[in-house]
Design an enzyme around this catalytic site. Structure first.
Site, PDB file in Angstrom:
ATOM      1  N   HIS A   1       0.837  -1.206   0.000  1.00 47.45           N
ATOM      2  CA  HIS A   1       0.000   0.000   0.000  1.00 47.45           C
ATOM      3  C   HIS A   1       0.878   1.266   0.000  1.00 47.45           C
ATOM      4  O   HIS A   1       0.720   2.156  -0.852  1.00 47.45           O
ATOM      5  CB  HIS A   1      -0.909  -0.033   1.231  1.00 47.45           C
ATOM      6  N   GLU A   2       1.811   1.327   0.936  1.00 49.44           N
ATOM      7  CA  GLU A   2       2.669   2.520   1.016  1.00 49.44           C
ATOM      8  C   GLU A   2       3.550   2.643  -0.221  1.00 49.44           C
ATOM      9  O   GLU A   2       3.884   3.745  -0.655  1.00 49.44           O
ATOM     10  CB  GLU A   2       3.521   2.502   2.289  1.00 49.44           C
TER      11      GLU A   2
ATOM     12  N   HIS B   1       1.803   4.679  -2.756  1.00 48.23           N
ATOM     13  CA  HIS B   1       1.952   6.123  -2.496  1.00 48.23           C
ATOM     14  C   HIS B   1       3.338   6.610  -2.953  1.00 48.23           C
ATOM     15  O   HIS B   1       3.469   7.661  -3.563  1.00 48.23           O
ATOM     16  CB  HIS B   1       1.811   6.406  -0.992  1.00 48.23           C
TER      17      HIS B   1
ATOM     18  N   GLU C   1      -4.568   8.022  -2.794  1.00 55.49           N
ATOM     19  CA  GLU C   1      -5.091   6.759  -2.273  1.00 55.49           C
ATOM     20  C   GLU C   1      -5.375   5.779  -3.409  1.00 55.49           C
ATOM     21  O   GLU C   1      -5.239   4.562  -3.236  1.00 55.49           O
ATOM     22  CB  GLU C   1      -6.364   7.041  -1.462  1.00 55.49           C
TER      23      GLU C   1
END
Lengths: 505, 505
Positions: A269-270, A273, A299
């Site tokens: 997930h990170e 980003h 997001e």
């Protein structure tokens, strides 16, 4: 362009560049606070961050800034500026106009209020005691109700708050989109909950050493093209991605030795980003455009990686054997099919940050409806626990037994960040729209994941999203890629298809 | 005090506090660069550091600052100020007056010059090619010759440079003190070199794992009262101590698996620096006084720990068994006496940073004599290699075979930091003077070390040195503690006694 305007343009560029230098220092100080700053130094550090943040605010509304913006906004000048300068002027002017409307002393009081409110919230959450937090939240809501009037808005006061996080997205849009989403998701959640074929998950919770989880995470980050020469991976209680500068985008994760999913999906997930920020066009370095264009688009990038890469069958077809190598026999008797279903279990839960991709948006829609009504004066702070619990029951079929697992669970309101939550659900919607288009552009998507070849996928994201930074607004990005506006259909279709398969419905 | 002066005092305090906030951000950015910032982000980081440093410089010479200092320096006002404010005014005024004399554009040119010179030096050192570095050094010397004229000085131009690092210490003082030191050390070094009883050292160079060295270092740091809640230990190529703020003082070390001394003595050395900063009076937080009073006094604290604690027989009587536990049998057949002698071998060497406590000051005296003559115009850059090599032979009995291990070995000159070197030797002298006085005040010093009880020693240092920060000048500190001025006698006595024992002379 006459010499005078050229000089003004250069002075303006120097000023915003200076502001971005301050931004780098502030980001690093936050990153450091969370990754290992010694605790006795925190008090002074907080003051230092406050001091530098005030300086940036002051520069954003300075007379100097006002003069540059006025000169560079003149219609006869605009045509002579580069596209980048024009956008910089636009972004800076918006901030200037907004910040100018906030009296410095009121803003400072608000900062102090939210700082106290955060401590009060922490205690109230711990004790599940809403009454002790309510007075702070009332003051915050009162400030924000006044704030939206000062700032100004069209149609609905909540639009003024949305604009801080998702420019261009309004209450009208969200009512339509979230309404459609809720209508489709509520029955899906019910069906999944009642499905007889619930996946087996016990093997997920065996001991998996932190060191081995980290080694696996590093391998996956490399596979996903995270640039370690422009970043690093650290450990924190709450994982995050932090941009120090365009070539220094750091991520953090946390390791749970009883549930390896926390680290691996958190890291992916990170990584999403970070890929965004590491791949913004180098031309935008040192400008206010060198940043994600909105919370929602940001997001969408993290969720794209987490769900359309990390939770797919193809990805694990490539990586399951690697995971097995790092684990201590945990998956010896687990087939890839069983594993895939286990990491995709879904169902209603009370806590947003633990929710799965199927139910997550419902948590957000609930918060959106509450925030909108609060700002509009349709409901009051004292009514929140009741409203919260009723809505949880209606949308998810579960009811909190106390406010600690209900209305008090999130930090956002104590920080005054009303208007932020919708971006999380928008991230899901945007990501699904992107994925739908990508299916056309990259028909061999699954084969690429199976081969561990993420390059074409990353390049597509960079070409269509990352490179622009703030040069395009969120809905412009979506429109340019997909040819349509915000559309929740693709998310619904994706979730229905996926979860009907996982739950054999 | 009239209201107006009170307001000015408060505004002045706010301004210097703001400057110290910038200082915190800058320190953290440097620390981060050295401990693990990703390499692609370095270029922008350097710019950011440059931007914030310029801002601090601008504040130090701002009109605002000038007005406050003028008002607060007035004799009729001075008596009404607290001692801390008076000292703050004194320190800020000195900086204001000095910085005002430097034309901003010349200073900026100099910063660019030294930045280029550092790269040129690195390459020249690598290739042992002085001719390629000489043009840069010539420009630096030319700038500094002009600089000292601008700044002004009494008696000798080199005094203007000394004042930046060791206020109050002049060429007159150093000529006397260094002269005496050289006269005594040269024959001692000769005697030690020729001593038949050379200690056995082969057992020092066995494999000692990094992890175990780190564990041992952490134990020792705790024993020496380093506060881990106000600091942390990291790994770097060049060890250092960095004050982020008074309650966040970090140290770094490096591990050599073939020579454990690098890490342990390096760590103890940096611990001495850190103890100084961690124990400055809390009243001085946020003021320019919250800092070591000079480079020399700082070095006295690190050297005190390294030599009067870390290299003593008593310290190892306590800790040798612990070291043995962490090592893999390396010292099984080595007695404490043999070990003690081995970690105290001394003798001439070419490289300053590898020199021992007996020969170190001679490396410094050589550099002092050269710098003084350079600034005075008595010698020129082109003459340096010859002069360097001749002096090495005269003072230490060794002659470099090339300039990489001679005149090019140190980074300092490429950064324009002439005037800095003397502080290293002053650190040895100060530390010996402190130790001599401590022998009176703490007669059971050795017993305390043998018991691992460092508390009374640390408290003595805090009471007499640490707490004052910049409230006292270096020679005031020494005078107040010992009742006399700078005196190299105690260092000479200590070295003679110690090394005659180690080498059985």
């Amino acid at each position: 362009m006459d010499t005078n305007i050229k000089e003004i343009e250069q002075s303006f560029i120097n000023l915003v560049k200076k502001m971005s230098s301050y931004g780098e220092a502030i980001s690093l100080m936050f990153w450091d606070l969370r990754t290992g700053a010694p605790k006795k130094g925190v008090e002074q550090r907080s003051e230092t961050i406050g001091t530098l943040s005030s300086e940036v605010f002051n520069m954003s509304v300075s007379e100097e800034m006002g003069e540059y913006l006025q000169a560079l906004s003149a219609p006869e000048v605009q045509g002579e500026l580069s596209e980048i300068t024009r956008k910089m002027v636009e972004v800076s002017k918006k901030e200037f106009d907004k910040n100018k409307k906030i009296p410095a002393d009121e803003y400072k009081e608000f900062v102090i209020l939210t700082s106290k409110a955060e401590s009060a919230w922490e205690e109230a959450k711990e004790k599940a005691d809403f009454a002790n937090f309510a007075p702070y939240l009332e003051k915050i809501v009162a400030y924000l109700r006044k704030y939206v009037e000062r700032i100004g808005y069209e149609k609905h006061p909540y639009n003024a708050l949305l604009d801080d996080y998702e420019p261009g997205v309004t209450v009208d849009v969200l009512d339509r989109v979230f309404g459609e989403l809720r209508e489709k998701l509520v029955p899906l959640v019910k069906a999944v909950t009642e499905a007889p074929a619930q996946p087996k998950t016990d093997f997920l919770f065996t001991h998996f050493s932190k060191e081995k989880q980290k080694d696996f995470s590093l391998d996956i980050l490399k596979q996903l093209q995270y640039d370690f020469e422009a970043g690093r991976l650290d450990t924190t209680v709450h994982p995050f991605a932090a941009t120090i500068n365009r070539n220094d985008v750091r991520i953090t994760t946390k390791y749970d030795e009883k549930d390896f999913r926390t680290a691996i999906f958190g890291t992916i997930h990170e990584c999403g980003h970070a890929l965004y920020e590491q791949n913004i066009s180098v031309e935008l370095i040192g400008t206010p455009l060198c940043d994600g264009t909105s919370m929602g688009i940001h997001e969408s990038q993290s969720l794209f990686c987490e769900n359309f890469v990390g939770r797919t069958y193809s990805f694990w077809k490539k990586n399951y054997s690697l995971l097995k190598e790092y684990s201590a026999g945990q998956f010896d008797n687990v087939s890839l099919d069983e594993f895939y279903k286990a990491i995709n279990v879904a169902g209603p839960s009370l806590i947003r940050i633990e929710a799965d991709e199927m139910t997550y948006s419902l948590h957000i829609i609930l918060r959106y409806e509450i925030e909108k009504a609060l700002i509009n004066g349709d409901i009051e702070v004292k009514d929140l626990p009741q409203i919260w619990n009723d809505k949880m029951e209606e949308y998810l079929g579960v009811r909190p037994t106390h406010d600690g697992e209900g209305v008090l669970q999130d930090v956002h309101w104590s920080g005054g960040a009303l208007g932020y939550f919708p971006s999380y659900a928008l991230g899901y919607i945007y990501a699904s729209q992107l994925k739908n288009k990508m299916n056309e552009d990259i028909p061999n998507y699954d084969e690429l994941l199976e081969a561990g070849n993420f390059t074409p996928i990353k390049e597509w994201l960079t070409e269509n999203v990352h490179q622009y930074g703030k040069m395009k607004k969120p809905l412009e990005i979506i429109q340019d890629i997909t040819g349509e506006g915000l559309n929740p259909r693709y998310l619904v279709e994706y979730l229905e298809k996926k979860y009907k398969a996982v739950y054999e419905l």
